[in-house]
Motif scaffolding. Structure first.
Motif, mmCIF file in Angstrom:
data_model
loop_
_atom_site.group_PDB
_atom_site.id
_atom_site.type_symbol
_atom_site.label_atom_id
_atom_site.label_comp_id
_atom_site.label_asym_id
_atom_site.label_seq_id
_atom_site.Cartn_x
_atom_site.Cartn_y
_atom_site.Cartn_z
ATOM 1 N N ARG A 1 -2.564 0.141 13.745
ATOM 2 C CA ARG A 1 -1.524 -0.738 14.287
ATOM 3 C C ARG A 1 -1.052 -1.756 13.258
ATOM 4 N NH1 ARG A 1 -2.868 -2.403 20.465
ATOM 5 N NH2 ARG A 1 -3.670 -0.411 21.174
ATOM 6 N N LEU A 2 -0.672 -1.239 12.144
ATOM 7 C CA LEU A 2 -0.127 -2.085 11.083
ATOM 8 C C LEU A 2 1.285 -1.607 10.749
ATOM 9 C CD1 LEU A 2 -0.398 -4.196 8.774
ATOM 10 C CD2 LEU A 2 -1.413 -2.383 7.394
ATOM 11 N N LEU B 1 5.692 -7.044 18.324
ATOM 12 C CA LEU B 1 4.559 -6.310 17.760
ATOM 13 C C LEU B 1 3.261 -7.086 17.925
ATOM 14 C CD1 LEU B 1 6.237 -4.785 14.616
ATOM 15 C CD2 LEU B 1 5.231 -3.545 16.531
ATOM 16 N N HIS B 2 3.325 -8.388 17.701
ATOM 17 C CA HIS B 2 2.117 -9.191 17.865
ATOM 18 C C HIS B 2 1.604 -9.107 19.295
ATOM 19 C CE1 HIS B 2 3.253 -11.669 14.071
ATOM 20 N NE2 HIS B 2 2.488 -10.642 13.780
ATOM 21 N N GLU B 3 2.551 -9.156 20.250
ATOM 22 C CA GLU B 3 2.132 -9.042 21.652
ATOM 23 C C GLU B 3 1.446 -7.709 21.931
ATOM 24 O OE1 GLU B 3 5.649 -9.736 23.978
ATOM 25 O OE2 GLU B 3 5.835 -11.762 23.155
ATOM 26 N N LEU B 4 1.855 -6.693 21.205
ATOM 27 C CA LEU B 4 1.265 -5.360 21.409
ATOM 28 C C LEU B 4 0.001 -5.159 20.581
ATOM 29 C CD1 LEU B 4 4.589 -3.323 21.313
ATOM 30 C CD2 LEU B 4 3.115 -3.647 23.314
ATOM 31 N N GLY B 5 -0.422 -6.204 19.890
ATOM 32 C CA GLY B 5 -1.648 -6.103 19.113
ATOM 33 C C GLY B 5 -1.450 -5.493 17.731
ATOM 34 N N PRO C 1 3.266 -2.491 -6.258
ATOM 35 C CA PRO C 1 1.832 -2.194 -6.373
ATOM 36 C C PRO C 1 0.961 -3.294 -5.740
ATOM 37 C CG PRO C 1 2.937 -1.602 -8.398
ATOM 38 C CD PRO C 1 3.967 -2.304 -7.536
ATOM 39 N N HIS C 2 1.374 -4.557 -5.911
ATOM 40 C CA HIS C 2 0.644 -5.643 -5.239
ATOM 41 C C HIS C 2 0.760 -5.537 -3.734
ATOM 42 C CE1 HIS C 2 0.464 -8.575 -8.854
ATOM 43 N NE2 HIS C 2 -0.675 -7.942 -8.700
ATOM 44 N N ALA C 3 1.940 -5.217 -3.275
ATOM 45 C CA ALA C 3 2.146 -5.062 -1.839
ATOM 46 C C ALA C 3 1.215 -3.973 -1.306
ATOM 47 C CB ALA C 3 3.606 -4.713 -1.553
ATOM 48 N N ALA C 4 1.110 -2.878 -2.051
ATOM 49 C CA ALA C 4 0.243 -1.781 -1.620
ATOM 50 C C ALA C 4 -1.214 -2.253 -1.534
ATOM 51 C CB ALA C 4 0.376 -0.603 -2.580
ATOM 52 N N GLU C 5 -1.630 -3.089 -2.490
ATOM 53 C CA GLU C 5 -3.000 -3.604 -2.426
ATOM 54 C C GLU C 5 -3.205 -4.489 -1.207
ATOM 55 O OE1 GLU C 5 -3.795 -5.484 -6.186
ATOM 56 O OE2 GLU C 5 -3.282 -3.619 -7.238
ATOM 57 N N ALA C 6 -2.200 -5.309 -0.903
ATOM 58 C CA ALA C 6 -2.294 -6.162 0.292
ATOM 59 C C ALA C 6 -2.420 -5.295 1.546
ATOM 60 C CB ALA C 6 -1.070 -7.068 0.391
ATOM 61 N N ILE C 7 -1.717 -4.186 1.558
ATOM 62 C CA ILE C 7 -1.785 -3.280 2.703
ATOM 63 C C ILE C 7 -3.189 -2.680 2.815
ATOM 64 C CG2 ILE C 7 -0.956 -1.052 3.572
ATOM 65 C CD1 ILE C 7 1.822 -1.873 2.374
ATOM 66 N N VAL C 8 -3.740 -2.271 1.678
ATOM 67 C CA VAL C 8 -5.089 -1.702 1.691
ATOM 68 C C VAL C 8 -6.088 -2.707 2.248
ATOM 69 C CG1 VAL C 8 -6.991 -0.931 0.221
ATOM 70 C CG2 VAL C 8 -4.680 -0.086 -0.182
ATOM 71 N N ARG D 1 -8.340 -2.432 5.647
ATOM 72 C CA ARG D 1 -9.798 -2.549 5.625
ATOM 73 C C ARG D 1 -10.250 -3.551 6.681
ATOM 74 N NH1 ARG D 1 -10.606 -3.767 0.063
ATOM 75 N NH2 ARG D 1 -10.059 -1.612 -0.405
ATOM 76 N N ASP D 2 -9.563 -4.716 6.717
ATOM 77 C CA ASP D 2 -9.875 -5.728 7.735
ATOM 78 C C ASP D 2 -9.721 -5.157 9.137
ATOM 79 O OD1 ASP D 2 -10.249 -7.492 5.727
ATOM 80 O OD2 ASP D 2 -8.476 -8.737 6.163
ATOM 81 N N ARG D 3 -8.635 -4.456 9.341
ATOM 82 C CA ARG D 3 -8.364 -3.917 10.671
ATOM 83 C C ARG D 3 -9.458 -2.924 11.074
ATOM 84 N NH1 ARG D 3 -4.343 -6.266 13.711
ATOM 85 N NH2 ARG D 3 -3.770 -4.326 14.716
ATOM 86 N N SER D 4 -9.884 -2.096 10.138
ATOM 87 C CA SER D 4 -10.869 -1.086 10.523
ATOM 88 C C SER D 4 -12.239 -1.723 10.739
ATOM 89 C CB SER D 4 -10.935 0.046 9.493
ATOM 90 O OG SER D 4 -11.591 -0.399 8.342
ATOM 91 N N GLU D 5 -12.517 -2.824 10.006
ATOM 92 C CA GLU D 5 -13.790 -3.526 10.261
ATOM 93 C C GLU D 5 -13.767 -4.177 11.637
ATOM 94 O OE1 GLU D 5 -14.298 -6.096 6.904
ATOM 95 O OE2 GLU D 5 -14.712 -4.372 5.597
#
Ligand SMILES: [Zn+2]
Length: 156
Positions: free
Chosen positions: A73-74, A118-122, A135-142, A146-150
């Protein structure tokens, strides 16, 4: 004769405004997809081995995320500096100024509505500017994924 000249004059004027109308119509119609910065982000994500959905229609909205990670859900957006009124590079056209101002303000308002839906939907929303380093944006996404899956594994 004078009348003829005026008519030709009118044709020229009408012609130029018709072409600017065509440009405007095309810009309104064309979703801003596959821009160079989106493509750069997508190739950075692929290099990191991430799988994503493109132009994902967001639940409960008429908006599409440029890139979406549905299970996590990102939603990720790459906002064009012009269309979304970037404070650094946004320009405000002088021709048809009022129309453009309304258009860009409407885009910004829609972005905020999309975010809050979107925030309301979690969902988590990440927005990048076209001028950001992809490339930095991609790292932020990664790291967000990771946070979301934890969070996900902690909660159950
Ligand atoms: Zn910018």
């Amino acid at each position: 004769m004078a009348r003829r000249l005026r008519q030709r004059d009118l044709v020229t004027k009408a012609g130029s405004s018709a072409s600017s109308l065509r440009v405007r119509a095309r810009m309104q119609r064309t979703p801003q997809r596959d821009t160079p910065c989106e493509l750069a982000l997508r190739s950075a994500l692929r290099r990191l081995g991430l799988r994503y959905r493109l132009h994902w229609r967001l639940p409960g909205t008429r908006s599409h995320a440029d890139v979406a990670f549905v299970r996590a859900r990102l939603a990720v957006f790459v906002d064009g500096c012009f269309w979304h009124g970037c404070a650094l590079h946004g320009t405000w056209p002088k021709h048809n100024a009022e129309w453009w101002r309304r258009k860009i303000e409407a885009n910004k308002a829609r972005d905020r509505r999309t975010d809050s839906t979107l925030h309301e939907l979690g969902w988590r929303v990440l927005r990048f500017w076209e001028h950001d380093d992809m490339p930095h944006a991609a790292e932020a996404i990664v790291s967000e994924l990771r946070d979301r899956s934890e969070q996900h594994s902690r909660s159950g």
